[in-house]
Design a protein around this motif. Sequence first.
Motif, PDB file in Angstrom:
ATOM      1  N   GLU A 285       8.208  13.687   7.132  1.00 13.10           N
ATOM      2  CA  GLU A 285       8.198  12.291   7.597  1.00 13.10           C
ATOM      3  C   GLU A 285       9.143  11.448   6.737  1.00 13.10           C
ATOM      4  O   GLU A 285       9.454  11.813   5.614  1.00 13.10           O
ATOM      5  CB  GLU A 285       6.780  11.711   7.502  1.00 13.10           C
ATOM      6  CG  GLU A 285       5.831  12.343   8.490  1.00 13.10           C
ATOM      7  CD  GLU A 285       4.398  11.867   8.276  1.00 13.10           C
ATOM      8  OE1 GLU A 285       4.201  10.781   7.699  1.00 13.10           O
ATOM      9  OE2 GLU A 285       3.490  12.614   8.683  1.00 13.10           O
TER      10      GLU A 285
ATOM     11  N   ARG B 143       3.444  13.783   0.223  1.00 14.99           N
ATOM     12  CA  ARG B 143       2.946  14.381   1.462  1.00 14.99           C
ATOM     13  C   ARG B 143       3.950  14.189   2.596  1.00 14.99           C
ATOM     14  O   ARG B 143       4.223  15.106   3.373  1.00 14.99           O
ATOM     15  CB  ARG B 143       1.596  13.764   1.858  1.00 14.99           C
ATOM     16  CG  ARG B 143       0.985  14.397   3.092  1.00 14.99           C
ATOM     17  CD  ARG B 143      -0.030  13.508   3.781  1.00 14.99           C
ATOM     18  NE  ARG B 143       0.499  12.207   4.204  1.00 14.99           N
ATOM     19  CZ  ARG B 143       1.271  12.002   5.269  1.00 14.99           C
ATOM     20  NH1 ARG B 143       1.668  13.022   6.016  1.00 14.99           N
ATOM     21  NH2 ARG B 143       1.680  10.780   5.575  1.00 14.99           N
ATOM     22  N   ARG B 144       4.512  12.964   2.668  1.00 14.85           N
ATOM     23  CA  ARG B 144       5.486  12.688   3.730  1.00 14.85           C
ATOM     24  C   ARG B 144       6.693  13.627   3.634  1.00 14.85           C
ATOM     25  O   ARG B 144       7.174  14.128   4.638  1.00 14.85           O
ATOM     26  CB  ARG B 144       5.973  11.237   3.652  1.00 14.85           C
ATOM     27  CG  ARG B 144       4.993  10.249   4.218  1.00 14.85           C
ATOM     28  CD  ARG B 144       5.389   8.837   3.829  1.00 14.85           C
ATOM     29  NE  ARG B 144       4.469   7.887   4.416  1.00 14.85           N
ATOM     30  CZ  ARG B 144       4.634   7.328   5.615  1.00 14.85           C
ATOM     31  NH1 ARG B 144       5.696   7.592   6.329  1.00 14.85           N
ATOM     32  NH2 ARG B 144       3.744   6.493   6.088  1.00 14.85           N
TER      33      ARG B 144
ATOM     34  N   GLU C 256       0.838  -1.211   0.000  1.00 17.63           N
ATOM     35  CA  GLU C 256       0.000   0.000   0.000  1.00 17.63           C
ATOM     36  C   GLU C 256       0.869   1.255   0.000  1.00 17.63           C
ATOM     37  O   GLU C 256       0.920   1.992   0.968  1.00 17.63           O
ATOM     38  CB  GLU C 256      -0.951  -0.010   1.209  1.00 17.63           C
ATOM     39  CG  GLU C 256      -2.151  -0.917   1.026  1.00 17.63           C
ATOM     40  CD  GLU C 256      -3.012  -0.556  -0.191  1.00 17.63           C
ATOM     41  OE1 GLU C 256      -3.173   0.642  -0.490  1.00 17.63           O
ATOM     42  OE2 GLU C 256      -3.494  -1.485  -0.853  1.00 17.63           O
TER      43      GLU C 256
ATOM     44  N   ASN D 108       1.403   9.819  -4.046  1.00 18.48           N
ATOM     45  CA  ASN D 108       0.793  10.948  -3.364  1.00 18.48           C
ATOM     46  C   ASN D 108       1.200  10.982  -1.881  1.00 18.48           C
ATOM     47  O   ASN D 108       1.568  12.027  -1.341  1.00 18.48           O
ATOM     48  CB  ASN D 108      -0.733  10.795  -3.516  1.00 18.48           C
ATOM     49  CG  ASN D 108      -1.455  12.023  -3.033  1.00 18.48           C
ATOM     50  OD1 ASN D 108      -0.992  13.143  -3.249  1.00 18.48           O
ATOM     51  ND2 ASN D 108      -2.570  11.818  -2.359  1.00 18.48           N
ATOM     52  N   ASP D 109       1.172   9.837  -1.256  1.00 20.17           N
ATOM     53  CA  ASP D 109       1.552   9.752   0.162  1.00 20.17           C
ATOM     54  C   ASP D 109       3.041  10.064   0.346  1.00 20.17           C
ATOM     55  O   ASP D 109       3.421  10.709   1.315  1.00 20.17           O
ATOM     56  CB  ASP D 109       1.202   8.350   0.690  1.00 20.17           C
ATOM     57  CG  ASP D 109       1.572   8.199   2.160  1.00 20.17           C
ATOM     58  OD1 ASP D 109       1.091   8.997   2.979  1.00 20.17           O
ATOM     59  OD2 ASP D 109       2.373   7.286   2.476  1.00 20.17           O
TER      60      ASP D 109
ATOM     61  N   SER E   9       1.780   4.811  -2.090  1.00 17.08           N
ATOM     62  CA  SER E   9       1.301   5.677  -3.165  1.00 17.08           C
ATOM     63  C   SER E   9       2.219   6.880  -3.317  1.00 17.08           C
ATOM     64  O   SER E   9       2.795   7.376  -2.346  1.00 17.08           O
ATOM     65  CB  SER E   9      -0.140   6.130  -2.922  1.00 17.08           C
ATOM     66  OG  SER E   9      -0.168   7.252  -2.074  1.00 17.08           O
TER      67      SER E   9
END
Length: 220
Positions: A187, A181-182, A173, A177-178, A175
Amino acid sequence: RYRYEVMADHKKIGIMGGTFNPIHFGHLLLAETAFHQFNLDEILIMPTKNPYYKKISNSVTEEDRVAMVELAIEDNVHFQLSKEELNREGTTYTVETLSHLTVKHPGYEYYFIMGADSLYHIESWKDPEKILEMATIVVAGRAGTGTSLSSQIEYIENKYDATIYRLNSPVLEISSNDIRRRVRDGESIRYLLPSKVVDYIYGHNLYQPDPPEEVQKENE
Ligand code: NAP
């Protein structure tokens, strides 16, 4: 002799298309699984042009996306970067990509690798019936797509008289996009994508609109 020539020109080619902003282990695992599961000769990793259906942030250029793909696949001899779509003008539709490739290599058999979401949207793509005629679709499930993915496969197969296979792959899982963002939120993105791509992202300040301020805030 004729038969020999035809055989010699026959290859099974996988196509893994994507925005790859950035490429990550989810994409690479799909391509690797498809390579082995279908005894393919090679996989074309094919970055899209900045597509009409998705806005790509201005700070990430096509060159960045290509550089990240190159770093991600440099240790896999079965994977090859394809600039087929990047080198074309205007909007690049999958149906046109497949037509070009088929004209160039009439003896090749194409396997188009995609995630479950793409299979749900394929009917909104240009000329889905032609895509399904020119390529075998290889689809990967994501968490929660079990039964509904099976019915979508059946629906598309019946409607278009197509062949669609499922990938036997663990579901990652991850992505893009994630990942973006991280990076923005400070992060960690280690172990989500190859470390050379991680280094490229930080080395080129990708996905960090205003890094100095962020650092300032953290130090306050
Ligand atoms: P993308 O977001 O960069 O992702 C590439 C593919 O990898 C998608 O099919 C995606 O599936 C899958 N994927 C990503 N992360 C995954 C993970 N962790 N596990 C399993 N699957 C994962 O690419 P895209 O923008 O959807 O485009 C994919 C291809 O479709 C491109 O070649 C593009 O040209 C083509 N396309 C064509 C048309 C058209 O011809 N009209 C329209 C749209 C797309 P999910 O879809 O499940 O995220």
